[in-house]
Design a protein around this motif. Structure first.
Motif, PDB file in Angstrom:
ATOM      1  N   ARG A  86      48.721  57.196  44.322  1.00 49.76           N
ATOM      2  CA  ARG A  86      47.615  57.790  45.074  1.00 49.76           C
ATOM      3  C   ARG A  86      47.310  59.216  44.655  1.00 49.76           C
ATOM      4  O   ARG A  86      46.132  59.610  44.617  1.00 49.76           O
ATOM      5  CB  ARG A  86      47.935  57.707  46.571  1.00 49.76           C
ATOM      6  CG  ARG A  86      46.839  58.314  47.433  1.00 49.76           C
ATOM      7  CD  ARG A  86      46.884  57.782  48.816  1.00 49.76           C
ATOM      8  NE  ARG A  86      45.859  58.389  49.634  1.00 49.76           N
ATOM      9  CZ  ARG A  86      45.348  57.827  50.698  1.00 49.76           C
ATOM     10  NH1 ARG A  86      45.764  56.630  51.046  1.00 49.76           N
ATOM     11  NH2 ARG A  86      44.435  58.422  51.412  1.00 49.76           N
ATOM     12  N   GLU A 122      43.536  60.927  43.874  1.00 47.19           N
ATOM     13  CA  GLU A 122      42.989  62.138  44.492  1.00 47.19           C
ATOM     14  C   GLU A 122      42.603  63.160  43.428  1.00 47.19           C
ATOM     15  O   GLU A 122      41.590  63.865  43.549  1.00 47.19           O
ATOM     16  CB  GLU A 122      44.025  62.716  45.454  1.00 47.19           C
ATOM     17  CG  GLU A 122      44.296  61.811  46.668  1.00 47.19           C
ATOM     18  CD  GLU A 122      45.400  62.370  47.547  1.00 47.19           C
ATOM     19  OE1 GLU A 122      46.042  63.362  47.140  1.00 47.19           O
ATOM     20  OE2 GLU A 122      45.623  61.802  48.643  1.00 47.19           O
ATOM     21  N   GLU A 181      35.911  56.458  47.316  1.00 40.03           N
ATOM     22  CA  GLU A 181      36.557  56.622  48.621  1.00 40.03           C
ATOM     23  C   GLU A 181      36.253  55.460  49.524  1.00 40.03           C
ATOM     24  O   GLU A 181      37.141  54.949  50.245  1.00 40.03           O
ATOM     25  CB  GLU A 181      36.072  57.942  49.256  1.00 40.03           C
ATOM     26  CG  GLU A 181      36.650  59.196  48.595  1.00 40.03           C
ATOM     27  CD  GLU A 181      36.104  60.454  49.232  1.00 40.03           C
ATOM     28  OE1 GLU A 181      36.685  61.515  49.014  1.00 40.03           O
ATOM     29  OE2 GLU A 181      35.081  60.367  49.949  1.00 40.03           O
ATOM     30  N   TYR A 236      38.214  52.251  48.335  1.00 38.94           N
ATOM     31  CA  TYR A 236      39.654  52.243  48.591  1.00 38.94           C
ATOM     32  C   TYR A 236      40.018  52.816  49.944  1.00 38.94           C
ATOM     33  O   TYR A 236      41.171  53.205  50.172  1.00 38.94           O
ATOM     34  CB  TYR A 236      40.367  53.004  47.466  1.00 38.94           C
ATOM     35  CG  TYR A 236      40.231  52.324  46.130  1.00 38.94           C
ATOM     36  CD1 TYR A 236      40.929  51.163  45.852  1.00 38.94           C
ATOM     37  CD2 TYR A 236      39.395  52.864  45.150  1.00 38.94           C
ATOM     38  CE1 TYR A 236      40.789  50.521  44.623  1.00 38.94           C
ATOM     39  CE2 TYR A 236      39.259  52.222  43.922  1.00 38.94           C
ATOM     40  CZ  TYR A 236      39.968  51.063  43.662  1.00 38.94           C
ATOM     41  OH  TYR A 236      39.828  50.438  42.454  1.00 38.94           O
ATOM     42  N   ILE A 287      39.456  55.622  51.614  1.00 40.51           N
ATOM     43  CA  ILE A 287      40.056  56.979  51.636  1.00 40.51           C
ATOM     44  C   ILE A 287      39.148  57.881  52.447  1.00 40.51           C
ATOM     45  O   ILE A 287      37.945  57.964  52.174  1.00 40.51           O
ATOM     46  CB  ILE A 287      40.200  57.532  50.181  1.00 40.51           C
ATOM     47  CG1 ILE A 287      41.145  56.612  49.394  1.00 40.51           C
ATOM     48  CG2 ILE A 287      40.716  58.951  50.209  1.00 40.51           C
ATOM     49  CD1 ILE A 287      41.264  57.020  47.944  1.00 40.51           C
TER      50      ILE A 287
END
Length: 387
Positions: free
Chosen positions: A358, A362, A381, A384, A386
């Protein structure tokens, strides 16, 4: 004086003689219907339907004529020794209207639904009758001698062999426009305009309502998204506190996608003030590398992929090697991003096969925003989950 008169009389005599001789030449020797043969004798011609067998031999005698044989004809008086051969109707779509007779040739015509088109003075062809188009009206029906005659319907005018509607008062349409204006002036107002007005009002109201509903849905979506983004950091901090205080958790793989690990905390600490129901059921910890790379290639413009991989730390030598190993631009870009993913996994202590850590995702999102590709970052984002 006498000499002048004699000269005039002499000129008049010469003129009279020349006129008489000319009149004698112009006046035919034989009566109408006869002809002068080679011996200078006037002989009669044969009537229509006959041919000449023998000429007369002296004045007062008649020529010998005989009827034309079968399949031959002679349609006028003549002094010919042969009749003409009858015509046979052989052209395509042609039929015999009248048979051949001794005094008349065969008469051919076209089938029903066809008309006669003259190619030259003696040759014709049968063409299929035309049909008027939807914007035309039939003025004269098709016959065996001529094609259908079509004209434009009311409020239409012909432009380049096509009937156009009379919408504007152009040169060819002015008379139709004047007629239309005069007709509208004579009309009395009826219920029809009111019906059109009511329909327009209803349609406009429906459009306004649909626009308002779309705005309400959009505002609700944006507000929910903003509230969710504000709420998630709080839940994340609470989850980390519970994780530290509890000291021990049990990791259980739940039923679902192989890239998601479901976390169920079994706190052994008596502190139970935090409701575990607020924790998410399933937290994606790792992502498939190939799937992520293809998603990036679909979102990032082709001309900015090399800039992105350089920002992620891929060396120029590795970029050149990927371009040399792969003819396809897309496959070369795929190899560049795979170099970054594998190198990052090694630096983080190895990965789980084709899975991406991860922190690397990011890092990728941060670089995309630095390159002003925030839209691509938001799509990843969302893909997945996020926040």
């Amino acid at each position: 004086m006498m000499a002048g008169r004699l000269r005039i009389l002499l000129l008049l005599f010469e003129f009279t003689f020349i006129f008489a001789a000319t009149l004698n030449l112009v006046t035919p020797k034989c009566p109408v219907g006869d002809y002068e043969n080679k011996d200078g004798i006037c002989c009669n011609k044969c009537p229509a339907g006959f041919k000449l067998v023998a000429e007369c031999h002296s004045e007062g005698h008649r020529s010998n004529c005989t009827p034309c044989p079968a399949r031959q004809f002679s349609d006028q008086i003549n002094n010919a020794f042969q009749c003409r051969k009858c015509k046979t109707c052989r052209a395509r779509n042609e039929v015999e209207v009248s048979p051949c007779r001794a005094a008349q040739n065969t008469i051919c015509g076209c089938k029903v639904g066809y008309y006669k088109n003259h190619i030259d003075s003696e040759t014709v062809e049968c063409l299929k009758c035309s049909r008027c188009k939807p914007d035309e009206t039939e003025e004269h029906a098709c016959t065996r001698e001529r094609d259908t005659v079509c004209g434009c319907k009311e409020n239409f005018y012909r432009v380049r062999n096509k009937c156009e509607p009379c919408r504007n008062c152009t040169t060819g349409c002015s008379q139709h426009c004047m007629l239309e204006v005069a007709t509208e002036g004579e009309r009395q107002p009826g219920p029809e305009p009111k019906n059109h007005l009511l329909i327009n009002l209803v349609a406009g109201s429906v459009v306004v309502v649909l626009v308002l509903l779309a705005l309400v849905v959009l505002v609700t979506f944006l507000a929910t998204k903003r509230f969710t983004k504000k709420k998630m950091p709080t839940l994340s901090s609470q989850t980390s506190e519970v994780s530290v205080e509890s000291g021990k958790h049990l990791l259980i793989y739940a039923e679902g996608p192989p890239q998601s690990i479901c976390l169920k905390a079994a706190a052994q600490n008596p502190v139970g003030e935090l409701e575990l129901s607020k924790l998410p059921d399933c937290v994606p910890l790792e992502i498939k590398i190939p799937e992520l790379i293809y998603a990036v290639l679909d979102l990032v413009p082709v001309l900015q992929v090399k800039q992105l991989v350089r920002c992620l730390g891929v060396k120029d030598t590795e970029i050149e090697r990927a371009e040399m190993d792969h003819r396809s631009c897309r496959e070369a870009h795929y190899q560049m991003l795979r170099v970054w993913a594998q190198k990052g996994s090694q630096e983080l202590g190895g990965g789980r096969g084709e899975m991406l850590h991860r922190p690397l995702l990011e890092e990728l999102l941060d670089k995309l925003r630095q390159m002003h590709l925030g839209r691509a970052a938001e799509e990843l984002e969302t893909k997945y989950s996020i926040q």
